[in-house]
Design an enzyme around this catalytic site. Structure first.
Site, PDB file in Angstrom:
ATOM      1  N   ASP A 102      -2.671  -0.897   6.368  1.00 32.55           N
ATOM      2  CA  ASP A 102      -1.472  -1.605   6.840  1.00 32.55           C
ATOM      3  C   ASP A 102      -1.625  -2.019   8.309  1.00 32.55           C
ATOM      4  O   ASP A 102      -1.165  -3.087   8.716  1.00 32.55           O
ATOM      5  CB  ASP A 102      -0.222  -0.736   6.664  1.00 32.55           C
TER       6      ASP A 102
ATOM      7  N   ASP B  33       3.153  -5.736   9.516  1.00 31.16           N
ATOM      8  CA  ASP B  33       3.021  -5.753   8.052  1.00 31.16           C
ATOM      9  C   ASP B  33       4.067  -4.778   7.505  1.00 31.16           C
ATOM     10  O   ASP B  33       3.806  -3.580   7.406  1.00 31.16           O
ATOM     11  CB  ASP B  33       1.610  -5.315   7.645  1.00 31.16           C
TER      12      ASP B  33
ATOM     13  N   GLU C 184       3.942 -11.340   7.992  1.00 33.53           N
ATOM     14  CA  GLU C 184       3.489 -12.017   6.779  1.00 33.53           C
ATOM     15  C   GLU C 184       4.682 -12.503   5.967  1.00 33.53           C
ATOM     16  O   GLU C 184       5.667 -11.805   5.781  1.00 33.53           O
ATOM     17  CB  GLU C 184       2.626 -11.070   5.931  1.00 33.53           C
TER      18      GLU C 184
END
Lengths: 183, 183
Positions: A139, A8, A67
């Site tokens: 995160d 991430d 992502e």
């Protein structure tokens, strides 16, 4: 048994999560944050690359998920996020990992069962699926969610289901999960 | 004698330019484009990293300059540009290069003498200053302009001017340039 790395990325904090896909579910291996400090841009991006490279060297994952970003808030934050993403992605490709992108909707669908789940729901399901007893930093938790999503999408590509648990329409059947495992 | 690498990153084409700062001016060494093809994102970013790394290995520059981006057209293009920038910058830092950023205004001022110069003027001055007989591809030319700008800013930090040519207010005195050299 496949080790999957989820990333991430962010301009200040890059989360990472490693899960082991046993073919019968996913197990927690590691997670954490790479903090890039407040130095010059090049220094911060180098920290992202170095940090992701270290995680890869330590855990030797075979696959990497990240992502996908559809729309950042504005051009300035998109540029910053893009730079961190670029540094993280090449850390993966340079180490020979196949890197896959997943949208936020795909990640939420895979982990929670709904593409519109709240951030907190994703975190709770990550904890449940990986049997974590303490809450990971947000995160790190998001990175674990990407890794779980990648494991999920890999499994939907396997024609013969190994343990009878199935996924339908991009959604995990949670009722088919023994002991919170990821089917 | 210092070799300086300039990079003009882009999601499709990344320009590079190498100049030799002799202390009495800049000489052309090399320039070109890294084309990232039309593959997956990770593949394209890997091509940027690999291409910049190859240029560094081949020419062994000591310094790297890159154009600073203040505002991209929109969030989507900013993200794409950011990713390519991130990959290019870490290729530099991983090779041990100091990476400096320069704004478009700084680059134009250093090369043309006006921060509001047109792209074509920058290209013409790059050709003139480096005594090029053919027009480089625009991304390669922009990369050479960044390298020249970096050389210029290095020289303004040297307290004793070596060849009598001076810069004033971030502007090159073109009348002081013997044979199109960069003062």
């Amino acid at each position: 048994m496949t080790l999957i790395l989820g990333i991430d990325p962010g301009s200040r904090i890059t989360g990472y999560g490693v899960v082991r896909d046993t073919g019968r579910g996913c197990e927690y291996v590691a997670s954490g944050c790479i903090r890039t400090g407040s130095g010059e841009l090049a220094e911060r991006l180098d920290a992202v690359f170095a940090g992701v490279s270290q995680v890869i060297e330590l855990y030797q994952p075979e696959l990497m998920g990240i992502e996908q970003v559809f729309m950042a808030r504005n051009a300035d934050s998109a540029l910053k996020l893009g730079q961190a993403r670029g540094a993280a992605i090449v850390a993966g490709t340079r180490a020979g990992l196949a890197v896959s992108e997943y949208s936020a909707t795909q990640i939420k669908s895979a982990v929670v069962g709904s593409g519109r789940a709240a951030k907190e729901q994703v975190q709770m399901m990550v904890m449940h699926l990986l049997k974590l007893t303490s809450t990971p930093q947000i995160d790190a938790s998001d990175a674990l969610a990407v890794a779980l999503c990648h494991a999920h999408h890999r499994q939907t590509l396997i024609p013969h289901d190994l343990n009878g648990a199935r996924t339908r329409g991009g959604r995990l059947r949670l009722d088919a999960l023994p002991q919170g495992r990821f089917s």
